[in-house]
Motif scaffolding. Sequence first.
Motif, PDB file in Angstrom:
ATOM      1  N   THR A 167       0.809  -1.227   0.000  1.00 50.35           N
ATOM      2  CA  THR A 167       0.000   0.000   0.000  1.00 50.35           C
ATOM      3  C   THR A 167       0.837   1.269   0.000  1.00 50.35           C
ATOM      4  N   SER A 187       3.010   4.347  -1.252  1.00 49.62           N
ATOM      5  CA  SER A 187       2.931   5.113  -2.496  1.00 49.62           C
ATOM      6  C   SER A 187       4.236   5.817  -2.854  1.00 49.62           C
ATOM      7  N   TRP A 208       2.245   0.381  -4.432  1.00 46.21           N
ATOM      8  CA  TRP A 208       0.888   0.646  -4.868  1.00 46.21           C
ATOM      9  C   TRP A 208       0.782   1.376  -6.200  1.00 46.21           C
ATOM     10  N   ALA A 248      -1.401  -0.436  -9.015  1.00 38.42           N
ATOM     11  CA  ALA A 248      -2.595   0.226  -9.561  1.00 38.42           C
ATOM     12  C   ALA A 248      -2.440   0.487 -11.054  1.00 38.42           C
ATOM     13  N   LEU A 259      -4.955  -0.909 -13.886  1.00 36.76           N
ATOM     14  CA  LEU A 259      -5.662   0.040 -14.752  1.00 36.76           C
ATOM     15  C   LEU A 259      -5.365  -0.224 -16.226  1.00 36.76           C
ATOM     16  N   LEU A 302       1.184   7.854  -8.818  1.00 36.58           N
ATOM     17  CA  LEU A 302      -0.144   7.456  -9.268  1.00 36.58           C
ATOM     18  C   LEU A 302      -1.001   8.698  -9.400  1.00 36.58           C
ATOM     19  N   THR A 344       3.889   0.456 -14.422  1.00 39.29           N
ATOM     20  CA  THR A 344       3.371  -0.859 -14.076  1.00 39.29           C
ATOM     21  C   THR A 344       4.480  -1.647 -13.381  1.00 39.29           C
TER      22      THR A 344
END
Length: 326
Positions: free
Chosen positions: A70, A72, A84, A88, A92, A268, A278
């Motif tokens: 989690t 960032s 994260w 994410a 996406l 992000l 990615t």
Amino acid sequence: MSAAVTEQVMHLSDTAPAARRSHAVFDRSFRVLCMLSAATVLLVLIGILGSIVYGGWPAFREFGFWGFLTGSRWNVAQEVFGAWPAVAGTLLCALIALVIGVPISLGIAIFLTQLSPKWLKGPIATAVELLAAVPSIIFGMWGLFVFAPLVSQYMQVPLNSVVEGVPIVGTILYSAVPSGTGIFTAGVILALMIIPFIASITRDMLDQIPSILRESAYGMGCTTWEVVRHVLVPQTAVALVGAVMLGLGRALGETMAVTFVVGNANRLSASLLDPGSTIASRIANEYNEAGDLQLSALMALGCILFIVTFSVLIVARLLVARIGKQ
């Protein structure tokens, strides 16, 4: 004549036990070879998983699994790493690829099996197969030098003048730097890469449906849409789920093409048009120059990607089992 037949039967009866013993030995050897093949795949899988868990363990120990997942921040100088943004970005990009690629793949498969004239079916099928053979780095170069400038000029710049300051929509579609690279561009490139696989598998499954089912539906007055919706799709639901999951698996793990066009930003953004990263692209960009803890963090990213892919496989199995019971 009867004596010759009797002699031949006696000869076969004498050689039958030896032949049966030979066949039994061959059968046991064949079983052992098959078991060794299956065990080899299992051992390789366990070895890969064990190596990436071992390599990523220092990062998990330093930040904790949930803290690393989690987190960032990805700061190499301060040796602070969080997965994260990359996780994410991976999800996406794969989601965008599925949203764009699955309907187009279904349209191609339905057109080739239901609507296409014979003279056009061959060229389109060949073009789809050739698209599957294009190397991923070619997709990446085309995306960077051709598609990204088009996105920048004809999509991002006009959208910025329209959505700037608009709640929600402006947040999602506004690009701070309209360079053309970003999550959306990577998703489109991934869609182009997974379309041939999904379309080919779906087309093969549609071709295997007994023609009597379609003819009966047409005979009852059904339209082409009704035949596709109520006859073809239910018959190929399991194969369709498998084809989609195969495409999703490639989208999640694709490296070079995404690395070219995703922007490789260690953050992000709320906008789909801004650069991102990615898991695969971050590993490809930083692996050669990584220090000890950074290398461990990259291995931990690989472990998370393995878990995500394995979770997708489990979901696919559950969907197939549920559809099979209906």
